[in-house]
Design an enzyme around this catalytic site. Sequence first.
Site, PDB file in Angstrom:
ATOM      1  N   GLY A  11       0.855  -1.193   0.000  1.00 44.53           N
ATOM      2  CA  GLY A  11       0.000   0.000   0.000  1.00 44.53           C
ATOM      3  C   GLY A  11       0.889   1.241   0.000  1.00 44.53           C
ATOM      4  O   GLY A  11       2.095   1.172  -0.301  1.00 44.53           O
ATOM      5  N   THR A  12       0.309   2.369   0.376  1.00 47.07           N
ATOM      6  CA  THR A  12       1.073   3.620   0.399  1.00 47.07           C
ATOM      7  C   THR A  12       2.307   3.465   1.289  1.00 47.07           C
ATOM      8  O   THR A  12       3.402   3.913   0.934  1.00 47.07           O
ATOM      9  CB  THR A  12       0.180   4.774   0.896  1.00 47.07           C
ATOM     10  OG1 THR A  12      -1.006   4.794   0.094  1.00 47.07           O
ATOM     11  CG2 THR A  12       0.876   6.109   0.786  1.00 47.07           C
ATOM     12  N   LYS A  75      -3.328  21.556  -1.965  1.00 45.85           N
ATOM     13  CA  LYS A  75      -4.121  21.717  -0.740  1.00 45.85           C
ATOM     14  C   LYS A  75      -3.488  22.826   0.090  1.00 45.85           C
ATOM     15  O   LYS A  75      -2.340  22.697   0.521  1.00 45.85           O
ATOM     16  CB  LYS A  75      -4.106  20.386   0.031  1.00 45.85           C
ATOM     17  CG  LYS A  75      -4.638  20.490   1.446  1.00 45.85           C
ATOM     18  CD  LYS A  75      -4.549  19.160   2.180  1.00 45.85           C
ATOM     19  CE  LYS A  75      -4.885  19.338   3.644  1.00 45.85           C
ATOM     20  NZ  LYS A  75      -4.776  18.085   4.407  1.00 45.85           N
ATOM     21  N   VAL A 199       1.876 -13.804   2.226  1.00 48.17           N
ATOM     22  CA  VAL A 199       2.698 -14.269   3.346  1.00 48.17           C
ATOM     23  C   VAL A 199       1.792 -15.107   4.247  1.00 48.17           C
ATOM     24  O   VAL A 199       0.744 -14.646   4.707  1.00 48.17           O
ATOM     25  CB  VAL A 199       3.305 -13.076   4.121  1.00 48.17           C
ATOM     26  CG1 VAL A 199       3.954 -13.535   5.419  1.00 48.17           C
ATOM     27  CG2 VAL A 199       4.311 -12.336   3.247  1.00 48.17           C
ATOM     28  N   LEU A 350      -0.417   1.813   8.729  1.00 52.64           N
ATOM     29  CA  LEU A 350      -1.548   1.485   9.609  1.00 52.64           C
ATOM     30  C   LEU A 350      -1.175   0.404  10.622  1.00 52.64           C
ATOM     31  O   LEU A 350      -1.786   0.311  11.686  1.00 52.64           O
ATOM     32  CB  LEU A 350      -2.737   1.024   8.765  1.00 52.64           C
ATOM     33  CG  LEU A 350      -3.272   2.071   7.771  1.00 52.64           C
ATOM     34  CD1 LEU A 350      -4.345   1.450   6.870  1.00 52.64           C
ATOM     35  CD2 LEU A 350      -3.842   3.279   8.503  1.00 52.64           C
ATOM     36  N   GLY A 362      -2.131  10.370   8.397  1.00 51.35           N
ATOM     37  CA  GLY A 362      -1.674   8.996   8.152  1.00 51.35           C
ATOM     38  C   GLY A 362      -0.379   8.948   7.339  1.00 51.35           C
ATOM     39  O   GLY A 362       0.581   8.258   7.702  1.00 51.35           O
ATOM     40  N   TYR A 452       6.489  17.288  22.785  1.00 48.73           N
ATOM     41  CA  TYR A 452       7.411  16.603  21.865  1.00 48.73           C
ATOM     42  C   TYR A 452       6.983  16.845  20.424  1.00 48.73           C
ATOM     43  O   TYR A 452       5.804  17.112  20.157  1.00 48.73           O
ATOM     44  CB  TYR A 452       7.428  15.088  22.141  1.00 48.73           C
ATOM     45  CG  TYR A 452       7.804  14.765  23.556  1.00 48.73           C
ATOM     46  CD1 TYR A 452       9.144  14.763  23.948  1.00 48.73           C
ATOM     47  CD2 TYR A 452       6.827  14.484  24.502  1.00 48.73           C
ATOM     48  CE1 TYR A 452       9.492  14.475  25.256  1.00 48.73           C
ATOM     49  CE2 TYR A 452       7.175  14.203  25.815  1.00 48.73           C
ATOM     50  CZ  TYR A 452       8.505  14.201  26.185  1.00 48.73           C
ATOM     51  OH  TYR A 452       8.840  13.921  27.479  1.00 48.73           O
TER      52      TYR A 452
END
Length: 517
Positions: A11-12, A75, A199, A350, A362, A452
Site C-alpha cells: 500500500g502507500t 491543498k 505471506v 496502519l 496517516g 514533543y
Amino acid sequence: MVEKIVIVGGGTAGWMTAAYLRKAFTDRISITLVESGKVGTIGVGEATFSDIRHFFEFLDLPETEWMPACNATYKLAVRFQNWREPGHHFYHPFEQLRSVDGFPLTDWWLQSGHSDRFDKDCFVMASLCDAERSPRYLDGGLLDGPFREGTEEPVGLTMSEHQGKTQFPYAYHFEAALLAKFLTGYAKDRGVRHVVDDVLEVPQDERGWISGVRTAEHGVLEGDLFIDCTGFRGLLLNQALGEPFISYQDTLPNDSAVALQVPLDMRARGIRPCTTATAQDNGWIWTIPLFGRIGTGYVYARDYCEPEEAERTLRAFVGPEAAGVEANHIRMRIGRSRNSWVRNCVAIGLSSGFVEPLESTGIFFIHHAIERLVKHFPGNDWNPAQRELYNEAVGHVMDGVREFLVLHYVSAARENTQYWKDTKTRKIPDGLAERLERWRVQLPDSETIYPYYHGLPPYSYMCVLLGMGGIKLTPSPALRLADDTAAHKEFEQIRDKAKCLVETLPSQYEYFAATRS
Ligand code: FAD
C-alpha cells in the site's frame, strides 16, 4: 549489518518505504517488497501535510513528473464546515502566523479584530481558499510570501528539523492507488524486487527474531530487517511478534468510515484548494478534490450510527453523482502499537498506528517513520538505544496528534446530538485538561502545547481553538493597554495581499487544466 530488507505490504506505506530506502541506501542494501494479490489496500488516504514535499524532493521527483500521474491537486488548508453551527466555516491553513510586538496576530485579533473571521484577518490563505485559487501562476511561479522557493527554505533537513523555521504554503491531494503505482515504478526501476504473493507464516529464530516470511508460491523470503506494512492487520509486529496495540478509542471514539470515489465534472464544479471536513450528526465527512473526481467519506462511531445509516447520509451529502458508485466500508483500528520497532521488525503505516483522518496525518506518520528509521538505522550491534529512540519519537508523534484531534471535539461549539454532547464529557488524554486551562488565559505557544515533536506548530492549535468556537478565549490583558497601530497595519497588509493574490492567481481548475494539457 543489515544487508537485506523485506517489506511486507504494497500500500502507500510499503511503496513509500521501498522508494525512500532505495534512494537513501541505493544498491548497498537489497530490498524486496512482497504484497498480496488477494488482499487489497485500504483504498483511501489522499490528503497530506505540507511536509510531504520533502519526501518527493528527497526522491528527486519534481511536481511535473508525479502530479499528473496521480491526478494530484494542491491543498492550502483544511476547511472545517459546520463544526460551530450550520453554515459556519473556517480554515486551518499552511501559513505561519505573524507576530506584532511579541504577540501573535491572533492575540491582537481577539483584542480588536477587524471582522468575525480570524482566519481571513490573520492569514492570506483563507481568502485564497474561499476564492478557490491555485498557489501557482500559470507559468509555474509560486505565489510570493514568506515562503519563496529556493531562498528562505533550508534544504536537506528532516521534517522535524524544518518545523518552526519555515512553512511551505501547500500540501497535495492525490489518488492513493495511482501514487502507489507511481512509486512501484520508481522503486522497481531502481532495483527493488517486487513479489506478488501471500505471506502465510512468519518464522522466528530461537531469540524470537524474524528469520524470514513464508509465502504461498515463492518459498521463504529471508532478510535481516523486516518492515511490516500490512495495514490494520499488523501481520508481523502484532500477530507474529505479539506486540500489543494501545487503543485511543476511549478518547477518540470514531471507529468506522464509509468512502466513495465520485467522478465529477471539475470544470463545472471547480477544484477547492483544500480538504473539507464537514461535521455531521455522528461524525464528519471528508471531501478531497482531485483532478477528475472527489474522494469522500463519512467517519463515524458505531456506538452512535450503523453503517447503513452512514452510507445513506454520505450519499445524500454527495447528491445524484453518487448513484451507482460502490461504497467502501472500513473498520478503523484507532491507536498505536506499544512499540513500532521490536527486535528486527519495524511497522510503518496502519500497522504502526492510526488516528482518524481529520488532519490528514496517516501519510505524515509514514513519512516521519521512514525518516526516523534512516536516522536510527541499525548497525552491526543492533544497539537497542537506536530502537528506543525510534520508538519514543514515533510514539510521541502519534500521542501528540491524538491530543490535537481530541481538541477539535472538545472545543467545537456543536452540541446538536448525543454524539456531540458526549464530546464534552468524554475522557481526554492526560495533560490536555491542564493545557486547556492555560489556553483559556493565554493562546497556545511552543511552551504550552504537547511537548514533543508531533508535526503541529502552536498556530495550528490557535486555529482550532478560535475556529471551533466552544471555548471562551481571552486576549492577553497587556494588549488592552498596548498601542495596536502596528497590529492594524498588519491586518491591512494581509487583506491587501489576499486581495491582490485573489485577483492575479488562476483558479485551481484553470491552473491544472492549462498545465496538464
Ligand atoms: P494498506 O493500504 O492496508 O496496505 C496493506 C498491504 O498489505 C496491502 O498491499 C496488502 O496486500 C498487504 N498484505 C496484507 N496481508 C498480507 C499478506 N498476508 N501477505 C502479503 N501482503 C499482505 N492518511 C492521510 O495521510 N490522509 C488521509 O486523508 C487519510 N484518510 C484516511 C481515511 C480512512 C478512512 C482511513 C482508514 C485511513 C486514511 N488515511 C489517511 C491513512 C492512509 O490511508 C494510510 O496511512 C495509508 O494508506 C497506508 O496504508 P498501509 O499501506 O499501511 O496499509
